[in-house]
Design a protein around this motif. Sequence first.
Motif, PDB file in Angstrom:
ATOM      1  N   GLU A  39       5.731  -1.289  68.459  1.00 17.36           N
ATOM      2  CA  GLU A  39       6.935  -2.080  68.724  1.00 17.36           C
ATOM      3  C   GLU A  39       6.801  -2.986  69.933  1.00 17.36           C
ATOM      4  O   GLU A  39       7.470  -4.025  70.006  1.00 17.36           O
ATOM      5  CB  GLU A  39       8.141  -1.153  68.912  1.00 17.36           C
ATOM      6  N   VAL A  40       5.969  -2.617  70.888  1.00 18.35           N
ATOM      7  CA  VAL A  40       5.885  -3.392  72.130  1.00 18.35           C
ATOM      8  C   VAL A  40       4.660  -4.301  72.178  1.00 18.35           C
ATOM      9  O   VAL A  40       4.594  -5.203  73.008  1.00 18.35           O
ATOM     10  CB  VAL A  40       5.872  -2.459  73.367  1.00 18.35           C
ATOM     11  N   ALA A  41       3.697  -4.067  71.303  1.00 11.55           N
ATOM     12  CA  ALA A  41       2.486  -4.888  71.315  1.00 11.55           C
ATOM     13  C   ALA A  41       2.785  -6.285  70.784  1.00 11.55           C
ATOM     14  O   ALA A  41       3.492  -6.452  69.789  1.00 11.55           O
ATOM     15  CB  ALA A  41       1.393  -4.230  70.483  1.00 11.55           C
ATOM     16  N   ASN A  42       2.256  -7.292  71.476  1.00  8.22           N
ATOM     17  CA  ASN A  42       2.390  -8.669  71.012  1.00  8.22           C
ATOM     18  C   ASN A  42       1.234  -8.997  70.072  1.00  8.22           C
ATOM     19  O   ASN A  42       0.070  -8.948  70.470  1.00  8.22           O
ATOM     20  CB  ASN A  42       2.376  -9.638  72.208  1.00  8.22           C
ATOM     21  N   LEU A  43       1.558  -9.319  68.837  1.00 11.52           N
ATOM     22  CA  LEU A  43       0.537  -9.569  67.828  1.00 11.52           C
ATOM     23  C   LEU A  43       0.279 -11.064  67.697  1.00 11.52           C
ATOM     24  O   LEU A  43       1.212 -11.869  67.675  1.00 11.52           O
ATOM     25  CB  LEU A  43       0.966  -8.992  66.473  1.00 11.52           C
ATOM     26  N   GLY A  44      -0.991 -11.428  67.589  1.00 12.77           N
ATOM     27  CA  GLY A  44      -1.363 -12.811  67.364  1.00 12.77           C
ATOM     28  C   GLY A  44      -1.059 -13.229  65.938  1.00 12.77           C
ATOM     29  O   GLY A  44      -0.700 -12.418  65.081  1.00 12.77           O
ATOM     30  N   LEU A  45      -1.233 -14.534  65.659  1.00  6.56           N
ATOM     31  CA  LEU A  45      -0.851 -15.016  64.334  1.00  6.56           C
ATOM     32  C   LEU A  45      -1.738 -14.464  63.238  1.00  6.56           C
ATOM     33  O   LEU A  45      -1.320 -14.394  62.075  1.00  6.56           O
ATOM     34  CB  LEU A  45      -0.834 -16.543  64.313  1.00  6.56           C
ATOM     35  N   ASP A  46      -2.982 -14.042  63.554  1.00  8.08           N
ATOM     36  CA  ASP A  46      -3.833 -13.473  62.505  1.00  8.08           C
ATOM     37  C   ASP A  46      -3.377 -12.070  62.110  1.00  8.08           C
ATOM     38  O   ASP A  46      -3.792 -11.550  61.073  1.00  8.08           O
ATOM     39  CB  ASP A  46      -5.295 -13.445  62.941  1.00  8.08           C
ATOM     40  N   PHE A 284      -5.759   4.132  78.254  1.00  8.19           N
ATOM     41  CA  PHE A 284      -5.768   3.238  79.418  1.00  8.19           C
ATOM     42  C   PHE A 284      -5.877   1.774  78.983  1.00  8.19           C
ATOM     43  O   PHE A 284      -5.140   0.906  79.471  1.00  8.19           O
ATOM     44  CB  PHE A 284      -6.924   3.591  80.350  1.00  8.19           C
ATOM     45  N   VAL A 285      -6.816   1.486  78.070  1.00  2.64           N
ATOM     46  CA  VAL A 285      -7.030   0.102  77.637  1.00  2.64           C
ATOM     47  C   VAL A 285      -5.787  -0.446  76.961  1.00  2.64           C
ATOM     48  O   VAL A 285      -5.319  -1.549  77.266  1.00  2.64           O
ATOM     49  CB  VAL A 285      -8.246   0.006  76.691  1.00  2.64           C
ATOM     50  N   VAL A 286      -5.231   0.332  76.027  1.00  2.43           N
ATOM     51  CA  VAL A 286      -4.031  -0.115  75.318  1.00  2.43           C
ATOM     52  C   VAL A 286      -2.863  -0.287  76.303  1.00  2.43           C
ATOM     53  O   VAL A 286      -2.110  -1.262  76.225  1.00  2.43           O
ATOM     54  CB  VAL A 286      -3.655   0.890  74.210  1.00  2.43           C
ATOM     55  N   GLY A 287      -2.725   0.652  77.248  1.00  2.00           N
ATOM     56  CA  GLY A 287      -1.664   0.558  78.244  1.00  2.00           C
ATOM     57  C   GLY A 287      -1.789  -0.683  79.106  1.00  2.00           C
ATOM     58  O   GLY A 287      -0.795  -1.366  79.381  1.00  2.00           O
ATOM     59  N   LEU A 292      -0.035  -6.072  80.710  1.00  2.00           N
ATOM     60  CA  LEU A 292      -0.383  -7.477  80.919  1.00  2.00           C
ATOM     61  C   LEU A 292       0.296  -8.399  79.907  1.00  2.00           C
ATOM     62  O   LEU A 292       0.147  -9.619  79.987  1.00  2.00           O
ATOM     63  CB  LEU A 292      -1.904  -7.664  80.833  1.00  2.00           C
ATOM     64  N   ASN A 293       1.008  -7.790  78.946  1.00  2.52           N
ATOM     65  CA  ASN A 293       1.678  -8.565  77.902  1.00  2.52           C
ATOM     66  C   ASN A 293       0.683  -9.407  77.113  1.00  2.52           C
ATOM     67  O   ASN A 293       0.980 -10.529  76.682  1.00  2.52           O
ATOM     68  CB  ASN A 293       2.761  -9.471  78.508  1.00  2.52           C
ATOM     69  N   PHE A 372     -10.978 -12.002  72.675  1.00  3.61           N
ATOM     70  CA  PHE A 372     -12.084 -11.055  72.575  1.00  3.61           C
ATOM     71  C   PHE A 372     -12.649 -10.751  73.959  1.00  3.61           C
ATOM     72  O   PHE A 372     -12.891  -9.589  74.309  1.00  3.61           O
ATOM     73  CB  PHE A 372     -13.174 -11.642  71.676  1.00  3.61           C
ATOM     74  N   ALA A 373     -12.839 -11.803  74.760  1.00  6.44           N
ATOM     75  CA  ALA A 373     -13.440 -11.635  76.082  1.00  6.44           C
ATOM     76  C   ALA A 373     -12.562 -10.805  77.005  1.00  6.44           C
ATOM     77  O   ALA A 373     -13.064  -9.933  77.735  1.00  6.44           O
ATOM     78  CB  ALA A 373     -13.711 -13.008  76.699  1.00  6.44           C
ATOM     79  N   ILE A 374     -11.250 -11.044  76.991  1.00  6.18           N
ATOM     80  CA  ILE A 374     -10.337 -10.297  77.862  1.00  6.18           C
ATOM     81  C   ILE A 374     -10.360  -8.816  77.522  1.00  6.18           C
ATOM     82  O   ILE A 374     -10.475  -7.959  78.404  1.00  6.18           O
ATOM     83  CB  ILE A 374      -8.909 -10.855  77.737  1.00  6.18           C
ATOM     84  N   THR A 375     -10.249  -8.496  76.226  1.00  8.45           N
ATOM     85  CA  THR A 375     -10.259  -7.095  75.810  1.00  8.45           C
ATOM     86  C   THR A 375     -11.581  -6.435  76.168  1.00  8.45           C
ATOM     87  O   THR A 375     -11.611  -5.279  76.617  1.00  8.45           O
ATOM     88  CB  THR A 375     -10.015  -6.978  74.295  1.00  8.45           C
ATOM     89  N   LEU A 376     -12.669  -7.163  75.980  1.00  6.46           N
ATOM     90  CA  LEU A 376     -13.995  -6.616  76.291  1.00  6.46           C
ATOM     91  C   LEU A 376     -14.129  -6.320  77.784  1.00  6.46           C
ATOM     92  O   LEU A 376     -14.621  -5.248  78.176  1.00  6.46           O
ATOM     93  CB  LEU A 376     -15.078  -7.606  75.856  1.00  6.46           C
ATOM     94  N   MET A 377     -13.672  -7.228  78.633  1.00  7.67           N
ATOM     95  CA  MET A 377     -13.799  -7.030  80.080  1.00  7.67           C
ATOM     96  C   MET A 377     -12.941  -5.861  80.565  1.00  7.67           C
ATOM     97  O   MET A 377     -13.369  -5.068  81.404  1.00  7.67           O
ATOM     98  CB  MET A 377     -13.433  -8.320  80.818  1.00  7.67           C
TER      99      MET A 377
END
Length: 422
Positions: A39-46, A284-287, A292-293, A372-377
């Motif tokens: 419910e709180v995750a912001n989903l991209g258009l894909d 932790f990653v998901v949180g 960070l929205n 992709f880069a942000i999630t990876l870092m």
Amino acid sequence: MRIKNLAIFLLIIIVAGLSTFTAFNGLRIGEFEISPISEVANLGLDLKGGVFVVYEADTDATGRELDEQITQTIEVFRRRVDSMGLTEPSIVREGDNRIRVELPGVEDAQEALDMIGRTAQLQFLTPEGDVILTGGNVRRSEVTYIKGQANPVVNLEFDSEGTRNFAEATEEFLGQSIFIVLDDEVISDPTIRTVISNGVGHIDGGYTVEEASTLASLIRAGALPVELEEVRSSTVTASLGVNALQSSVRAALIGIVLVLLFMLIVYVIPGFIANIALIFYILFVVGIMVVLNATWTLPGIAALILSVGMAVDANVIIFERIKEEIRLGKTIRSSIDAGFKRAFRAILDSNVTTLIAGVVLYQFGTGPIRGFAITLMIGIVVSLFTAIVITRFLLKLTVNMNLTNNIRYFGVQGGSYENNRK
């Protein structure tokens, strides 16, 4: 001491379980409520469905002039998208003279494209709403300072027609406000304090530097509209986005479960510890992404799965070093200390090089590549923490509980149990 360590260990497992349950299902205690990730995750258009379009600026400008024009156009786009009430739009520069706009959750794709793609309409209006001049009459708009005044002002310079019209208006409406309107929205309403006949005036509204820069940019955008050509566009339906999300989550869960089973079978007790640390890693990653929205996209989920593999890889390196120390006849306790010490450099080197690759991807990539880069870092930094801190802490708790001296439960086949007592 053994009972205390066992209690701490069980508490950690309970926290991991409750956190996982809350992440998927949410939690409500009285007025306190935690919403589930879905419910709180912001989903991209894909994943959510929506529309994206890439525009190319038709201009001969280069260098700094081109940069200013692209920046102004992006600012106008952003204001229009914000007025549409959309969540998490992505408006980024792509290459030298292109702009990529992603609008998740758009229901009428063509209406959205028509709205953001039209030429900016900037007008200066009288108190009665009559047009004094338009953005085409503004030659220059820049931030400057007036002597003896702390706040910046926006300095304006008009062409000959604008100078004549503005002089007449300031004389007629002296002491009243005029309205600067961009796309039917008032962006400033300065009061006329003197007749301006030389074609140069300033807007003094007690602005901060950022506010003055934004206002000047918006006025320039109306004064110097950039002709835009639609290079490509695409619409992702909501149903297609939901299917992509379900498939991605299913693939991620299968991959994670297989990794958990592998670690448990091969390394037994350390594998169980690694699995607990991996659960904390994912939480932790998901949180962090939620705090960070950040916007979740298919490439972002792929980066999360990849970073899970890297987190497990760090544990594998550590456990193999521990096994080597045990085979040398050291105690399990000393083997753990030596194993972490020997593995640290290899883990740090591999993660730093991947982090550098992530920074490069973010710096030079656009759209989904940046996601992709942000999630990876984020995943790399968190994996270092969970592998070096959480895994080590839990392993030491296990040793202090003194449950077994059998080195087979640490993934070592053969050897003397008596020589490897804690």
